[in-house]
Design a protein around this motif. Structure first.
Motif: not given
Length: 343
Positions: A148-149, A163-173, A335-343
């Motif tokens: 989370h960033v 590093a290969g991460y991508s944004v999968v979700r946004y949160y608003s304060q 922002m929520v960043w995810d990375k699938l490892l080994g794909t």
């Protein structure tokens, strides 16, 4: 006390001038100081508190000997940290960390992130053999790492993207001034009462039920709930529970924090809704807006001048529309960043 290793054996990262090791109880003051330096440099809206660091050191589900590191310079000063946490039956490993502003652009962040990914992959491999409550752990061939960033944290975003991460979700304060408060009453048959120690466990169970269908949510264990209940910023006097007057059951709840550092002269402070939920059986009756309106009144009585909360912008329950109707407006995003490892 450092727990026994959880079965992984990942090589330590390498960065010139730093020695990496698991954090110790005696590091808490220095670790908190590092966290505060990083938060000040990044203008972060929040940072981990002492109770959270102490809880991480004692977390039996994520033994610190295997799942956390601090980087120490030649003078014994903590300059970097990283940790990995994972629910054995969860579909992701959460990673977080940071580097002292004076030690950036030396490859330390990238080295820590690579170690976190390796540790996360190892955790998935270990957890794949476990069965919790008759639910098989996720397939170890597709371990997922999440971070989370804050949207304005340009350096962290660049590190993750590279590093290969991508944004999968946004949160608003979202935030609103405590003026012209909405006149919303609790629906018939519902009583809004302060949170008590006696109600705490019922609220925990109610939260797990209410958030079972929410994206990214995992059940709160008793251990994690206990950590949240003793958080330095929790204001139990401002936390409330919606109780069914007929059955005595918890129908909904709201947990509130107030940052003492925000309570300075001429700046009344902010009541922050950390958790707000309504159990399925009681949804659609106006309990959530009643809890929010009740909280605003309590905030004013406590001398605060703003109400705030976070919302998943893609929440299918209509939470964003609810908050907008209650006068909240977005002030920043994460922002929520995810990375699938080994794909």
């Amino acid at each position: 006390m450092i727990e026994e290793p959880s079965g992984t054996n990942i090589p330590l990262p390498h960065a010139d001038g730093l020695v990496f090791r698991p954090p110790l109880i005696g590091d808490v003051d220095a670790w908190l100081g590092l966290v505060k330096r990083i938060a000040a440099f990044e203008n972060a809206p929040w940072h981990a508190q002492r109770s959270e660091l102490e809880a991480a050191l004692a977390d039996p589900g994520n033994p610190v000997a295997e799942n956390a590191l601090v980087g120490v310079d030649a003078d014994g000063v903590l300059r970097a940290y990283a940790d990995v946490s994972k629910n054995p039956a969860g579909d992701k490993a959460n990673v977080q960390g940071g580097v002292d502003p004076l030690w950036r652009r030396r490859g330390v962040g990238a080295a820590l992130l690579a170690w976190q990914e390796a540790q996360a992959a190892a955790r998935f491999a270990v957890d794949s053999a476990l069965v919790l409550d008759n639910v098989q752990a996720p397939d170890p061939r597709v371990p997922k790492v999440r971070n989370h960033v804050e949207e304005d944290n340009v350096g962290q975003r660049a590190l993750l993207a590279g590093a290969g991460y991508s944004v999968v979700r946004y949160y608003s304060q979202m935030q609103r001034p405590l003026l012209d408060l909405p006149a919303v009453q609790a629906p018939e048959g519902i009583t809004i009462t302060p949170l008590t120690d006696e109600l705490s466990e019922a609220v925990r169970l109610g939260h797990n039920e209410a958030f079972a269908d929410h994206w990214g949510s995992e059940p709160r264990t008793q251990e994690r709930w206990a950590v949240e209940m003793r958080h330095e910023h929790l204001r139990q006097d401002l936390c409330t529970v919606a109780v069914d007057s007929t059955t005595g059951e918890v129908a909904g709840y709201q947990l509130v924090t107030v940052d003492p550092g925000d309570l300075r002269p001429g700046h009344g402070g902010e009541g922050y809704t950390e958790l707000l939920g309504v159990r399925r059986e009681w949804r659609g009756r106006g309990i959530a807006p009643a809890l929010l309106a009740d909280a605003m009144t309590r905030f004013v009585q406590a001398g605060l001048d703003r109400a705030a909360l976070d919302v998943d912008t893609e929440n299918p329950s209509g939470a964003l529309r609810l908050y907008e109707s209650m006068g909240y407006q977005p002030v920043r995003r994460s922002m929520v960043w995810d990375k699938l490892l080994g794909t």
